[in-house]
Design a protein around this motif. Structure first.
Motif, PDB file in Angstrom:
ATOM      1  N   HIS A 162       0.838  -1.203   0.000  1.00 15.93           N
ATOM      2  CA  HIS A 162       0.000   0.000   0.000  1.00 15.93           C
ATOM      3  C   HIS A 162       0.873   1.253   0.000  1.00 15.93           C
ATOM      4  O   HIS A 162       0.612   2.213  -0.738  1.00 15.93           O
ATOM      5  N   GLN A 163       1.912   1.259   0.821  1.00 20.90           N
ATOM      6  CA  GLN A 163       2.804   2.407   0.907  1.00 20.90           C
ATOM      7  C   GLN A 163       3.518   2.653  -0.423  1.00 20.90           C
ATOM      8  O   GLN A 163       3.666   3.791  -0.860  1.00 20.90           O
ATOM      9  N   GLN A 164       3.947   1.572  -1.064  1.00 19.71           N
ATOM     10  CA  GLN A 164       4.633   1.709  -2.346  1.00 19.71           C
ATOM     11  C   GLN A 164       3.694   2.259  -3.413  1.00 19.71           C
ATOM     12  O   GLN A 164       4.081   3.110  -4.231  1.00 19.71           O
ATOM     13  N   VAL A 165       2.444   1.788  -3.396  1.00 20.08           N
ATOM     14  CA  VAL A 165       1.463   2.267  -4.371  1.00 20.08           C
ATOM     15  C   VAL A 165       1.193   3.749  -4.165  1.00 20.08           C
ATOM     16  O   VAL A 165       1.176   4.546  -5.115  1.00 20.08           O
ATOM     17  N   LEU A 166       0.991   4.162  -2.913  1.00 20.88           N
ATOM     18  CA  LEU A 166       0.723   5.572  -2.627  1.00 20.88           C
ATOM     19  C   LEU A 166       1.908   6.446  -3.020  1.00 20.88           C
ATOM     20  O   LEU A 166       1.740   7.535  -3.576  1.00 20.88           O
ATOM     21  N   ALA A 167       3.112   5.962  -2.729  1.00 22.03           N
ATOM     22  CA  ALA A 167       4.306   6.741  -3.053  1.00 22.03           C
ATOM     23  C   ALA A 167       4.512   6.871  -4.559  1.00 22.03           C
ATOM     24  O   ALA A 167       5.135   7.830  -5.020  1.00 22.03           O
ATOM     25  N   SER A 168       3.988   5.922  -5.330  1.00 26.99           N
ATOM     26  CA  SER A 168       4.205   5.935  -6.777  1.00 26.99           C
ATOM     27  C   SER A 168       3.217   6.826  -7.513  1.00 26.99           C
ATOM     28  O   SER A 168       3.401   7.098  -8.711  1.00 26.99           O
ATOM     29  N   LEU A 169       2.170   7.296  -6.830  1.00 30.75           N
ATOM     30  CA  LEU A 169       1.183   8.142  -7.490  1.00 30.75           C
ATOM     31  C   LEU A 169       1.799   9.509  -7.801  1.00 30.75           C
ATOM     32  O   LEU A 169       2.269  10.212  -6.916  1.00 30.75           O
ATOM     33  N   ASP A 170       1.768   9.873  -9.050  1.00 27.90           N
ATOM     34  CA  ASP A 170       2.361  11.143  -9.481  1.00 27.90           C
ATOM     35  C   ASP A 170       1.302  12.236  -9.411  1.00 27.90           C
ATOM     36  O   ASP A 170       0.861  12.781 -10.428  1.00 27.90           O
ATOM     37  N   TRP A 171       0.874  12.543  -8.194  1.00 32.93           N
ATOM     38  CA  TRP A 171      -0.178  13.520  -7.976  1.00 32.93           C
ATOM     39  C   TRP A 171       0.386  14.794  -7.373  1.00 32.93           C
ATOM     40  O   TRP A 171       1.336  14.758  -6.583  1.00 32.93           O
TER      41      TRP A 171
END
Length: 266
Positions: free
Chosen positions: A56-65
């Motif tokens: 989950h942390q990796q997915v959130l960190a990968s969001l280019d928002w």
């Protein structure tokens, strides 16, 4: 007179009966089964959480928002405007596409999980966090934005779903928009009662859908704990929305949620 030596014959070891051998084998099998069961419990209740939360942390960190502006002190700037006109609505996501983040202050100031398209257990709920029921409304849209998540194991994003009370904020963020819902009710249903995720909760499949006037959200999870016998359901309704570029909703800052830090660190 000489003493006569007495020859002592060694005692033969007693042969164990078939019943004794069987009891021993069964006992060893039970011990082995207990160890394996204990390891399974550790894997199910602890290790799956570790792996899923890391993902989950990796997915959130990968969001280019775009990060929202850092909140200014109250005396220096007014609070962001809470808008109640029709909000922008994103298109339906592809299967497995992470399109939103979920914040629930009741679940803790550090709570944030990804929301992805689909509710497949292995590919979505066990890995990516919260899943969006395909075909249900998107955040902010008329109808019912319906999502599912685990209560136990695999990151357990809805572990505290039963703690939600009427009026609690449930905040969804997309790349550009905040949507703030308020809890309205909860119920416990059977797995086949899919009408809880209908455009109007309670509307049976096949029933005509009247014109939609509410912007709703439904959260579902297994019930009771460690069982899939029933579903725990929480309903909410959109309170307001605001662009991310305007700042962070007060319901998050007032609860001490570090949105910028959460995004930067995943």
């Amino acid at each position: 007179m000489t003493a006569t030596a007495t020859h002592v014959r060694p005692r033969r070891p007693q042969r164990r009966s078939a019943g004794t051998v069987a009891v021993g084998v069964v006992g060893e099998l039970l011990i082995t089964a207990g160890v394996l069961l204990g390891l399974f419990v550790v894997w199910q209740l602890w290790w799956t959480d570790v792996v899923a939360m890391r993902e989950h942390q990796q997915v959130l960190a990968s969001l280019d928002w775009e990060a929202p502006p850092v909140p200014a002190p109250a005396e220096e700037a007014p609070a962001p405007v809470e808008r109640r006109d029709p909000p922008p609505v994103d298109p339906q996501p592809a299967f497995g596409e992470v399109f939103a983040q979920l914040y629930v202050p009741r679940f803790g100031s550090d709570y944030v999980v990804p929301v992805a398209g689909g509710v497949d257990r292995r590919q979505i709920l066990d890995r990516l966090g919260v899943g969006h029921y395909p075909g249900t409304a998107m955040p902010g849209d008329l109808g019912n934005f319906a999502v599912a998540g685990h209560r136990t194991s695999f990151g357990r994003p809805f572990h505290q779903i039963a703690d939600l009370v009427e009026g609690d904020p449930v905040v969804v963020r997309t790349a550009t928009t905040w949507y703030v819902y308020r809890v309205t009710s909860h119920e416990i249903v059977m797995p086949w009662q899919v009408e809880v995720v209908s455009p109007i909760p309670g509307l049976k499949p096949g029933d005509p859908v009247p014109p939609l006037t509410q912007r709703l959200m439904t959260m579902t999870a297994c019930h009771p704990m460690f069982s899939a016998r029933q579903r725990y359901v929480v309903h909410a309704e959109l309170d307001f929305w605001m662009p991310v570029s305007d700042g962070v909703p007060a319901v998050l800052t007032d609860a001490g949620v570090d949105v910028v830090g959460a995004e930067g660190n995943g």
